[in-house]
Motif scaffolding. Sequence first.
Motif, short mmCIF file in Angstrom:
data_model
loop_
_atom_site.label_atom_id
_atom_site.label_comp_id
_atom_site.label_asym_id
_atom_site.label_seq_id
_atom_site.Cartn_x
_atom_site.Cartn_y
_atom_site.Cartn_z
N GLY A 138 5.04 0.90 7.03
CA GLY A 138 6.37 1.48 7.01
C GLY A 138 7.15 1.19 5.74
O GLY A 138 8.31 1.57 5.63
N TYR A 139 6.53 0.53 4.78
CA TYR A 139 7.20 0.17 3.53
C TYR A 139 6.49 0.87 2.37
O TYR A 139 5.50 0.34 1.84
CB TYR A 139 7.20 -1.35 3.34
N PRO A 140 6.97 2.04 1.95
CA PRO A 140 6.27 2.82 0.93
C PRO A 140 5.98 2.05 -0.35
O PRO A 140 4.91 2.21 -0.94
CB PRO A 140 7.22 3.99 0.65
N THR A 141 6.90 1.20 -0.78
CA THR A 141 6.69 0.45 -2.02
C THR A 141 5.40 -0.36 -1.96
O THR A 141 4.69 -0.48 -2.95
CB THR A 141 7.88 -0.51 -2.27
N TYR A 142 5.09 -0.89 -0.78
CA TYR A 142 3.89 -1.72 -0.65
C TYR A 142 2.70 -0.95 -0.12
O TYR A 142 1.57 -1.17 -0.57
CB TYR A 142 4.21 -2.94 0.22
N SER A 143 2.89 -0.03 0.81
CA SER A 143 1.75 0.72 1.35
C SER A 143 1.11 1.59 0.27
O SER A 143 -0.09 1.85 0.33
CB SER A 143 2.16 1.55 2.57
#
Length: 174
Positions: A138-143
């Motif tokens: 749910g965290y685009p920066t990390y996924s």
Amino acid sequence: MTNSDQQSIKALDYSGVLAAVSLRGVRLPRSRPSSAGVRPRPFELSGGRRRATVAVRRGQNAFRRALVRRYGMICAVTGPAPAEVLQAAHLRAFAITEQHRAEEGLLLRSDIHHLFDSGLLAIRPEGFTVQVAPSLSGYPTYSELEGVSLQIADTDLIDRSALADHYESTVATW
């Protein structure tokens, strides 16, 4: 109650909702009486200092300098980064080995380092690509880091067995 044909929006029975929530054991914050014209007091947390005796790691600064000489000012996962955010990460926990080996280290941006040490990010020993824990989806920066290749020039300098140990122990918790 309204005479509208659409009944999807109705008046809220506030006391009924509070009673239902209370029956389910949910604790709600206490309401404060409103005081018109009274400015709320700022919420302050206690500060100050306390005395502590700690064990200080010797050699951490030298370990970081060795990694900077080896790889430059580059986060192994995200690429070039300012010195202020780059940290020296151990592939094998220093708390266990109490050794600083440049072959078992990577420079990582502070947030990436925290994810790496927390078991939410690992590096596949075959191919040197990033694997991100499913809980970060749910965290685009990390996924978006999933499958990214390491951004360092020479991966031959990394201890592959240390990387494999970290990878296996990390993904086993997912």
